[in-house]
Design a protein around this motif. Structure first.
Motif, short mmCIF file in Angstrom:
data_model
loop_
_atom_site.label_atom_id
_atom_site.label_comp_id
_atom_site.label_asym_id
_atom_site.label_seq_id
_atom_site.Cartn_x
_atom_site.Cartn_y
_atom_site.Cartn_z
N THR A 16 0.85 -1.19 0.00
CA THR A 16 0.00 0.00 0.00
C THR A 16 0.88 1.24 0.00
OG1 THR A 16 -1.70 -1.16 1.28
CG2 THR A 16 -1.83 1.25 1.21
N VAL A 17 0.57 2.19 -0.88
CA VAL A 17 1.31 3.45 -0.93
C VAL A 17 0.44 4.53 -0.32
CG1 VAL A 17 2.49 5.14 -2.38
CG2 VAL A 17 2.53 2.72 -3.02
N LYS A 18 0.88 5.13 0.77
CA LYS A 18 0.12 6.16 1.47
C LYS A 18 0.19 7.49 0.72
CE LYS A 18 -0.96 3.53 5.01
NZ LYS A 18 -2.36 3.14 5.29
N GLU A 19 -0.62 8.45 1.17
CA GLU A 19 -0.65 9.76 0.52
C GLU A 19 0.70 10.46 0.57
OE1 GLU A 19 -3.78 12.06 2.18
OE2 GLU A 19 -5.38 10.78 1.38
N ASN A 20 1.46 10.20 1.64
CA ASN A 20 2.79 10.81 1.75
C ASN A 20 3.86 9.99 1.01
OD1 ASN A 20 2.99 8.57 3.38
ND2 ASN A 20 3.56 9.69 5.24
N GLU A 21 3.42 9.04 0.16
CA GLU A 21 4.27 8.16 -0.66
C GLU A 21 5.03 7.13 0.17
OE1 GLU A 21 6.76 10.37 -3.26
OE2 GLU A 21 5.07 11.24 -4.37
N ARG A 22 4.67 6.99 1.43
CA ARG A 22 5.28 5.95 2.25
C ARG A 22 4.71 4.59 1.83
NH1 ARG A 22 4.50 4.94 8.75
NH2 ARG A 22 6.04 3.26 8.96
N VAL A 23 5.61 3.62 1.64
CA VAL A 23 5.21 2.28 1.20
C VAL A 23 5.03 1.38 2.41
CG1 VAL A 23 5.88 0.25 -0.14
CG2 VAL A 23 6.43 2.54 -0.98
N ILE A 24 3.86 0.77 2.50
CA ILE A 24 3.55 -0.16 3.59
C ILE A 24 3.35 -1.55 3.00
CG2 ILE A 24 2.01 -0.72 5.49
CD1 ILE A 24 3.48 1.89 5.90
N SER A 25 4.07 -2.53 3.53
CA SER A 25 3.93 -3.90 3.05
C SER A 25 3.90 -4.84 4.24
CB SER A 25 5.11 -4.26 2.13
OG SER A 25 5.03 -5.62 1.73
N ASN A 26 3.06 -5.88 4.16
CA ASN A 26 3.00 -6.85 5.25
C ASN A 26 4.02 -7.98 5.06
OD1 ASN A 26 1.50 -7.82 3.02
ND2 ASN A 26 0.37 -9.24 4.31
N CYS A 27 4.71 -8.01 3.90
CA CYS A 27 5.72 -9.03 3.63
C CYS A 27 7.00 -8.37 3.11
CB CYS A 27 5.23 -10.03 2.60
SG CYS A 27 3.69 -10.89 3.01
N LEU A 28 8.11 -8.79 3.66
CA LEU A 28 9.39 -8.17 3.31
C LEU A 28 10.46 -9.22 3.05
CD1 LEU A 28 9.49 -5.54 6.22
CD2 LEU A 28 8.85 -5.07 3.85
N VAL A 29 11.47 -8.82 2.26
CA VAL A 29 12.71 -9.58 2.15
C VAL A 29 13.80 -8.74 2.79
CG1 VAL A 29 14.35 -10.76 0.65
CG2 VAL A 29 11.98 -10.48 -0.09
N ASN A 30 14.49 -9.30 3.77
CA ASN A 30 15.58 -8.61 4.44
C ASN A 30 16.92 -9.21 4.01
OD1 ASN A 30 14.08 -6.84 6.45
ND2 ASN A 30 13.24 -8.85 6.93
N VAL A 31 17.84 -8.35 3.60
CA VAL A 31 19.17 -8.78 3.16
C VAL A 31 20.21 -8.09 4.02
CG1 VAL A 31 20.79 -8.92 1.23
CG2 VAL A 31 18.32 -9.02 0.79
N ASN A 32 21.01 -8.86 4.72
CA ASN A 32 22.04 -8.28 5.56
C ASN A 32 23.40 -8.87 5.19
OD1 ASN A 32 22.13 -6.45 8.07
ND2 ASN A 32 23.56 -8.08 8.60
N VAL A 33 24.36 -7.98 4.96
CA VAL A 33 25.72 -8.40 4.62
C VAL A 33 26.62 -7.98 5.77
CG1 VAL A 33 27.50 -8.43 2.84
CG2 VAL A 33 25.14 -7.84 2.24
#
Length: 210
Positions: free
Chosen positions: A117-134
């Motif tokens: 979901t993209v909010k009015e302030n263009e903030r992206v909200i997602s209930n699923c994520l991919v996290n990449v840590n190096v």
């Protein structure tokens, strides 16, 4: 065939080959005993005088992120990078063991209940994520079966905090094993992924190491 070709190119670029005659049992023997109950990545890559430790870390970060994008595409997911407030500390430390870089991606895959979901302030909200840590790098002797174009190597294990993992903010189950297999298939053969499920599962080259 495209996946195998892409993996071969990555191995050539990194100068790393894992002996094809090495059995799964031998692979398991050379891997660290897991001490944490979460996914992590362990492996080796060559250390050469013409590539700085920081560039070696950046190359590894690129490998991880390209593998994630390829795997997401194969899963039929649309992923988009999210802004990280602390993208990298390569400019603030001279100790390779303390290098850190992080990436996050939103997942748009309605068939598994992942919505963006993209909010009015263009903030992206997602209930699923991919996290990449190096995490960091440290000089390490490679075990038997891993052959580099040079005698020196950078190693990374669970203590260095390398991982690629899925996150569901609403607690839904995500196809972690299927996704991780595809990620693994797109990484050099000197890189191993560990999943804590089923009493511990190691992946290499897109396959489960028995």
């Amino acid at each position: 065939m495209l996946k195998n070709y892409r993996a071969s190119i990555l191995m050539v670029l990194t100068g790393v080959v894992l002996s094809g005659c090495l059995s799964s049992t031998e692979k398991l023997a050379m891997l660290p005993e897991p001490k944490i109950n979460r996914p992590f990545i362990a492996g080796w890559q060559p250390s050469t005088a013409d590539i700085s430790d920081k560039d070696a870390h950046r190359n590894l970060q690129q490998n991880y992120n390209e593998a994630v994008k390829a795997a997401a595409s194969d899963m039929g997911w649309t992923i988009k990078p999210l802004v990280s407030t602390n993208d990298s500390n390569l400019s603030t430390t001279f100790d390779p063991a303390r290098y850190r870089a992080a990436s996050r991606y939103s997942i748009d895959a309605p068939d598994i209940g992942c919505d963006v979901t993209v909010k009015e302030n263009e903030r992206v909200i997602s209930n699923c994520l991919v996290n990449v840590n190096v995490g960091g790098l440290k000089g390490m002797q490679t075990p038997d079966g891993v052959h580099l174009v040079t005698g020196d190597a950078w190693g990374f294990d669970q203590s260095m905090d390398h991982f690629i993992k899925l996150e569901a903010k609403d607690g839904r189950a995500l196809p972690e094993l299927a996704f991780s297999k595809l990620v693994s298939a797109n990484l050099p053969n000197s890189i191993f992924m560990y999943l804590p499920q089923d009493d511990g599962t190691w992946l290499n080259g897109g396959e489960i190491v028995q």
